[in-house]
Design a protein around this motif. Sequence first.
Motif, mmCIF file in Angstrom:
data_model
loop_
_atom_site.group_PDB
_atom_site.id
_atom_site.type_symbol
_atom_site.label_atom_id
_atom_site.label_comp_id
_atom_site.label_asym_id
_atom_site.label_seq_id
_atom_site.Cartn_x
_atom_site.Cartn_y
_atom_site.Cartn_z
ATOM 1 N N ASP A 309 0.917 -1.208 -0.095
ATOM 2 C CA ASP A 309 -0.033 0.041 0.155
ATOM 3 C C ASP A 309 1.273 1.057 -0.537
ATOM 4 O O ASP A 309 0.654 1.719 -0.631
ATOM 5 C CB ASP A 309 -0.899 0.083 1.413
ATOM 6 C CG ASP A 309 -1.588 1.624 1.372
ATOM 7 O OD1 ASP A 309 -2.972 0.917 0.598
ATOM 8 O OD2 ASP A 309 -1.622 2.376 2.335
ATOM 9 N N GLN A 312 2.409 1.954 -3.149
ATOM 10 C CA GLN A 312 1.332 2.585 -4.449
ATOM 11 C C GLN A 312 1.243 4.140 -4.073
ATOM 12 O O GLN A 312 1.134 5.168 -4.702
ATOM 13 C CB GLN A 312 -0.191 1.445 -4.534
ATOM 14 C CG GLN A 312 -0.446 2.242 -5.334
ATOM 15 C CD GLN A 312 -1.831 1.160 -5.466
ATOM 16 O OE1 GLN A 312 -2.827 1.178 -4.117
ATOM 17 N NE2 GLN A 312 -2.280 0.556 -6.334
ATOM 18 N N TYR A 334 -1.358 1.004 6.090
ATOM 19 C CA TYR A 334 -1.920 -0.315 5.968
ATOM 20 C C TYR A 334 -0.628 -1.134 5.300
ATOM 21 O O TYR A 334 -0.440 -1.678 4.159
ATOM 22 C CB TYR A 334 -3.229 -0.394 4.601
ATOM 23 C CG TYR A 334 -3.891 -1.377 4.277
ATOM 24 C CD1 TYR A 334 -5.019 -2.108 5.186
ATOM 25 C CD2 TYR A 334 -3.668 -1.619 2.994
ATOM 26 C CE1 TYR A 334 -5.075 -3.762 5.157
ATOM 27 C CE2 TYR A 334 -4.701 -3.603 2.352
ATOM 28 C CZ TYR A 334 -5.233 -3.676 3.482
ATOM 29 O OH TYR A 334 -5.964 -4.637 3.865
#
Length: 424
Positions: A309, A312, A334
């Motif tokens: 996460d 990204q 996360y």
Amino acid sequence: MSTQHVKYLLIGGGLASSSAAQAIRERDPKGSLMIVGQEINRPYHRPPLSKDYLRRESNRDALGTLEPNWFTEHDVILRTGTRAARLDAGRNTVTFDNAEEIVFDRLLIATGAAPAPLTIPGAQLPNVYYVRTIEDIDRLHHAIDKAKNEGQTHARGRGRAAVIGGGFLGVELAASLTMMGLGVDFIVGSDYPWHRFAGESTGKFLTLYLQNHGVTVHTGQKPLRLEGDGRVQRVVLSESQSIPCDFVVPAVGITIPRELLRATPIAAEKAILVDDHCRTNLPDIYAAGDCAAVFDPLFGKHRILDHWDNAQVTGKIAGANMAGEDTAYQNANYFFSDVFTLSISAWGEARQVDRRVIRGTPNVDAPDFIEIGIASDGRIAQVIAIGHTGEDDQLRELVARRLKVDGNTERLKDPSVPIKDILI
Ligand SMILES: Cc1cc2nc3c(=O)[nH]c(=O)nc-3n(C[C@H](O)[C@H](O)[C@H](O)COP(=O)(O)OP(=O)(O)OC[C@H]3O[C@@H](n4cnc5c(N)ncnc54)[C@H](O)[C@@H]3O)c2cc1C
């Protein structure tokens, strides 16, 4: 030596770079953009490498972060199989290993991480397999097939693996290899797996869960050496105990490549330090993903978040800012993991946890519980949901708000009180 100029140069062919490229293209469809990656593959997702791809439940084509034709359709030059060897931050140039020189206006360093090496005697033997790339898994597949055909026997058949390291990756690998029919000895240095990340109740639950699924877990053990006749045949735990195996898979952490930083004034500690805009201390040079420690305003410090996460999110932030936007990191970080059929989700920062409460019961037959980590100031710092689905947004919110627990501990522990009621 040829020299080319690009507006955006993204070093590293992983998720962070491909997310940055997307973010740039959403804002600047035409500015020249090059991604350079040393692997031969176009950018791909790594989480399946310890899960479905390792277990041969999915194929290579499903791993790509973007459709194969996305790059040409969006006018992105993708150089795979090429390593960025030198950065001259004063001249805004990067030299590749083929001596090609690129002049950039804006640079992203997204070079990821590499497996930390096992440093005990015998670790150089050939049947020691690290897990980071598709090619690593292809080699491991070969070792698995060989072990299952002609390897050492165990209670359920043939082929024995030793997995060393009790972090997320080690746990996932122990589970997947067991699911593939191997006998797995899982060697964990601390009292329970996930020691750096979770509390004792969760760690002990996990040990039992792995054991119930056929993994032999050795806690509190640090191997002395790997031994065998030209290949590892056993892991020596002590002078009186060794474990037979056909191959070893170390999962003992990551290291961050620093080659490009050499001879540059880019500020770095264990990772490249970036502010909440993913900017390094040098103008026009950004960093994202595993190789960066982003300043996280929620916890007031730089954090290495070597998770999917984060690659990204920080890739997107870096890309947006490189294309002229003003976007800051505002994330409750996360992480997810899968162990056998169990799904785990987590948010927040383990290092700030002072005490932990458990919501629900850690029952290995029907796992569904939540570990909530509370900081010394009484605010929630971390949430780990084990086998619990349906409340992800609310659980994330507990961390994003750094909710003060005050007199709410009993309600937090009580699964019959919905999290949304605690958030009011
Ligand atoms: C087996 C495995 C399982 C995982 N499972 C999970 C999971 O379940 N959940 C989760 O949240 N996270 C998981 N992760 C972590 C997640 O995959 C990473 O955080 C993510 O891939 C980081 O992306 P990145 O783009 O920063 O780096 P990477 O994906 O490592 O990409 C960086 C790329 O840059 C290349 N590179 C390095 N130096 C140079 C150079 N000088 N020139 C050119 N190219 C260079 C590297 O070879 C690499 O291809 C897993 C990781 C692994 C390895």
